[in-house]
Every structure is written in C-alpha cells, then in structure tokens.
Design an enzyme around this catalytic site. Structure first.
Site, PDB file in Angstrom:
ATOM      1  CD  GLU A  90       7.889  40.916  -8.768  1.00  0.00           C
ATOM      2  OE1 GLU A  90       8.923  40.600  -8.179  1.00  0.00           O
ATOM      3  OE2 GLU A  90       7.039  41.673  -8.283  1.00  0.00           O
ATOM      4  CB  CYS A 103      11.345  33.012 -11.506  1.00  0.00           C
ATOM      5  SG  CYS A 103       9.901  33.026 -10.431  1.00  0.00           S
ATOM      6  CB  CYS A 110      -2.243  36.132  -6.714  1.00  0.00           C
ATOM      7  SG  CYS A 110      -2.515  34.388  -6.321  1.00  0.00           S
ATOM      8  CB  CYS A 114      -0.718  32.735   0.354  1.00  0.00           C
ATOM      9  SG  CYS A 114      -1.188  31.302  -0.632  1.00  0.00           S
ATOM     10  CB  CYS A 117       2.054  35.464  -0.740  1.00  0.00           C
ATOM     11  SG  CYS A 117       2.569  35.714  -2.447  1.00  0.00           S
ATOM     12  CB  CYS A 331       7.293  36.374  -2.994  1.00  0.00           C
ATOM     13  SG  CYS A 331       8.375  34.998  -2.709  1.00  0.00           S
TER      14      CYS A 331
HETATM   15  N1  SAH Z   1       0.819  30.561  -6.782  1.00  0.00           N
HETATM   16  C1  SAH Z   1       1.863  29.597  -6.963  1.00  0.00           C
HETATM   17  C2  SAH Z   1       3.167  30.147  -7.507  1.00  0.00           C
HETATM   18  C3  SAH Z   1       3.680  31.471  -7.043  1.00  0.00           C
HETATM   19  S1  SAH Z   1       4.515  31.675  -5.520  1.00  0.00           S
HETATM   20  C4  SAH Z   1       2.084  28.847  -5.681  1.00  0.00           C
HETATM   21  O1  SAH Z   1       1.403  29.097  -4.720  1.00  0.00           O
HETATM   22  O2  SAH Z   1       2.910  27.945  -5.670  1.00  0.00           O
HETATM   23  C5  SAH Z   1       6.015  30.815  -5.533  1.00  0.00           C
HETATM   24  C6  SAH Z   1       6.369  30.288  -4.153  1.00  0.00           C
HETATM   25  O3  SAH Z   1       6.779  31.346  -3.256  1.00  0.00           O
HETATM   26  C7  SAH Z   1       5.193  29.609  -3.473  1.00  0.00           C
HETATM   27  O4  SAH Z   1       5.642  28.433  -2.860  1.00  0.00           O
HETATM   28  C8  SAH Z   1       4.786  30.634  -2.456  1.00  0.00           C
HETATM   29  O5  SAH Z   1       4.038  30.061  -1.431  1.00  0.00           O
HETATM   30  C9  SAH Z   1       6.125  31.162  -2.019  1.00  0.00           C
HETATM   31  N2  SAH Z   1       6.075  32.417  -1.279  1.00  0.00           N
HETATM   32  C10 SAH Z   1       5.189  33.416  -1.364  1.00  0.00           C
HETATM   33  N3  SAH Z   1       5.482  34.399  -0.488  1.00  0.00           N
HETATM   34  C11 SAH Z   1       6.597  34.006   0.151  1.00  0.00           C
HETATM   35  C12 SAH Z   1       7.391  34.598   1.179  1.00  0.00           C
HETATM   36  N4  SAH Z   1       7.097  35.763   1.695  1.00  0.00           N
HETATM   37  N5  SAH Z   1       8.475  33.904   1.579  1.00  0.00           N
HETATM   38  C13 SAH Z   1       8.800  32.694   1.036  1.00  0.00           C
HETATM   39  N6  SAH Z   1       8.085  32.107   0.085  1.00  0.00           N
HETATM   40  C14 SAH Z   1       6.987  32.735  -0.351  1.00  0.00           C
END
Ligand code: SAH
Length: 344
Positions: A90, A103, A110, A114, A117, A331
């Site tokens: 996406e 974006c 991935c 996390c 996420c 995300c």
């Molecule tokens: N892998 C990279 C980039 C992708 S995520 C990273 O970790 O930075 C982009 C941002 O969205 C990251 O800061 C991630 O931690 C955040 N993110 C992921 N899931 C989220 C959620 N449910 N709510 C808010 N931010 C989220």
C-alpha cells in the site's frame, strides 16, 4: 529478467550496449522510466524494434491498482497495488498545505515484530526492489495527475532491513534526469537498526531520518519492539548522535502514545532527556487502533499530562495530525484488511 526500473543510467547503458544500441538510448529510456511510463509503447522517441526487444528482455510490469480510496474528510488517497508476482503493498498520499506527500512501502510485510503494528502480523514476504518503491510514487502521481512534493518511507516494511534497495531507490528518486525529488524532501523511518544506521550516517545524505522510538526505557521498548532486544535504547541514541554529528540533519523521534504503556510522567521526562541529548524533534502520534492488537491510544488526559511534562522540560515536539482515518490509511491496515478478505 532485467529490472530496468531499478537501474541507474550507467547500468541502462550497459544493457543497451549489450543489445547493440547506442548509449544515448539509455538516457532516453531513463527519462521515460523516471516519468512513470506504463509501457514501452509510450516511449515514442525509441525505435519500434528496440521497444519490442525491450518488452521481451525487460518487461515493465507496472503495478496495478487493486483498490483506491479517497478520504472524504481530508482528501488522503490510499492505494493498494498488485505487484507483478501477485503480492500487494500500500501507498498513501497525504495533502498538506505545502503539497502532496506520498508514503511508500519498502517491503511486502515486515519481520520486525512491533507489538502494535499491523504490517508485521504475517511476517516478511519479500523485499521490494528499488523500482517497486519508485513505482509507488510514479504511479500515484500518474493516477492523480498532480506533482509529488515529499516522499516518506513509512509504509509497510523496515527500510533499513532492505538497505541496498533503499539506497538505490533514494538515488533514483533524487536523480536530476529522473523524478528529481530533493533529498531534503525525503524522510526514511526506521525502528532503529543500529548497525545500518551507522552505514547510513556514512552516506551523509540530506534526507530526514525518523526513528521509531515509542519508549525511552529498554523494558518497555523491548516489549513493544523486538528489534530493541540486543541493541537497546542507549545504542540507538548513540547511533542517532553519530548520525547528527555526521550529517548535521536533525532526527525525528516518533512516539506512538499507547494508553498505560509508554505515556507516564516518568517516561515523558526520560523521552525529553533523550531528545535533548540527540537534539531530536519529537513527533507524538496518537496510536491507531489495530484490530488484532491489544493496545489503545492514550486517553486525552494522559496525553495532555505527557505534553505538559515535555513543555516544562522545553522539549521540541509536535503532535501529529492523524489523516485518512476513514480509509484505514495507516500502518499496513489496508493490506491486512485485503488479506483477511474484508471489504475495503
Ligand atoms: N519500519 C519503519 C517504518 C514503517 S512504520 C519504522 O519502524 O519506523 C511507520 C511508523 O508508524 C513507525 O513509527 C511505526 O512504529 C508507526 N506505527 C506502526 N503501527 C502503528 C499504530 N498502530 N499506530 C501508530 N503508529 C504506528
């Protein structure tokens, strides 16, 4: 197969020389690719025989739009693309006063794991090529018929886990005969792979680096972000300091506010201290609720108390506006919905 979309001009030259063509054809081809040509048929200044040869030797396979949704509230556009091998990624286009920001995703899935996420739920499927990263920008632009001002690599995937393709993508996006987006208009977001951060610092690029910090203490950060284990906040901070010393570019700390997990007064104090040390800007993000995940966004009063601490300590921060909420535009949620077979 030749992946022409990921090639730099010198590599295209080699390819065309091997096909018995003069070098200047490489320049023409690079320029067409950088404009987001969807087929060789569009490349009107290339001879028909060459176009046919290229279509056979190096098929273009542009991404197809599987789904497109436009937010009614803020005009955010989300795309779900079908890649040539059937995988889906996406891309989100956000409208800001200063122009369009796109974006992009850097991987299919991935493997960083996390806990909050959606992108990581099915694990990593594969890396995206540089051309597939670039295509997301080019084909969003083509579809919208509008210029793109900024790129953020904050979609699905961990860009530094796909390091070589990421660097190649940055070179392509920045190339004056290609998309020509200034490095200062590109942000790369990472969960903080320290060994790769050192390599990135050595590249001395003018991009903006965003570190997904999300917690200032190892206990909480390792719980939320497995990538913290074996590295630790101190190592991430040291890498940030080195990055700033090397590039002079101010880092952003991303911090998703999660109710009762990382939003205490003490964590606000620790965060402020870390940001001061790294001279980083803090970006507070209200957590997006993900169906499969147990976490909730911080309650407004906890968020307010957190901000009061940051204010008191003179920390440099902003609270990110959440865009595209009505179209699942964040995300990895769009791809999740798609793979669950839900309606979009
Ligand atoms: N892998 C990279 C980039 C992708 S995520 C990273 O970790 O930075 C982009 C941002 O969205 C990251 O800061 C991630 O931690 C955040 N993110 C992921 N899931 C989220 C959620 N449910 N709510 C808010 N931010 C989220």
């Amino acid at each position: 197969m030749n992946d022409v979309k990921s090639m730099l001009p010198a590599e295209l030259e080699q390819l065309l020389t091997a096909l018995g063509e003069p070098k200047y054809r490489a320049k023409q081809l690079f320029s067409w690719l950088g404009r987001g040509a969807g087929s060789y048929a569009e490349m009107s200044n290339l001879p028909a025989a060459l176009r046919e040869k290229l279509a056979k030797e190096a098929p273009l396979c542009p991404p197809e739009i599987l789904r497109k949704a436009v937010s009614r509230t803020d005009g955010t556009v989300k795309y779900l693309w079908r890649l040539s091998d059937g995988n889906a990624v996406e891309t989100v286009v956000m409208r800001y006063a200063h122009g369009l920001t796109v974006c992009i995703s850097s991987q299919v899935g991935c493997r960083m794991g996390c806990a909050f996420c959606a992108s990581t739920i099915g694990g990593l499927v594969r890396n995206l090529t540089a051309g597939e990263m670039l295509d997301q920008v080019l084909f969003a632009r083509r579809d919208l018929g509008e210029e793109i001002g900024n790129i953020v690599v904050m979609g699905i995937g961990e860009p530094l886990d796909n390091y070589d393709n990421l660097l190649r993508f940055l070179t392509l996006a920045n190339h004056p005969e290609g998309l020509n987006i200034g490095m200062r208009h590109i942000t790369v977001s990472t969960c903080g792979l320290t060994e790769k951060l050192a390599a990135l610092a050595a590249e001395d690029l003018q991009i903006t680096l965003a570190i997904s910090l999300h917690a200032p203490d190892d206990e909480t950060r390792s719980r939320l972000m497995p990538a913290n284990r074996g590295r630790g906040v101190a190592a991430v901070l040291a890498a940030c300091e080195e990055y700033f010393a090397r590039t002079g570019r101010r880092i952003t700390f991303e911090y998703a506010m999660i109710d009762g997990v990382n939003d205490s007064v003490s964590q606000a104090e620790q965060l402020a201290a870390l940001a001061k040390k790294a001279r980083a800007h803090i970006n507070l993000i209200p957590l997006n609720h993900v169906e499969e995940r147990e976490f909730s966004p911080s309650a407004p009063e906890r968020m307010a108390a957190f901000c009061r601490v940051l204010d008191r300590l003179g920390a440099n921060y902003t609270v990110r506006r959440s865009l595209g909420g009505d179209v699942d535009a964040s995300c990895g949620q769009l791809r999740r919905t798609y793979e669950r077979g839900g309606s979009l």
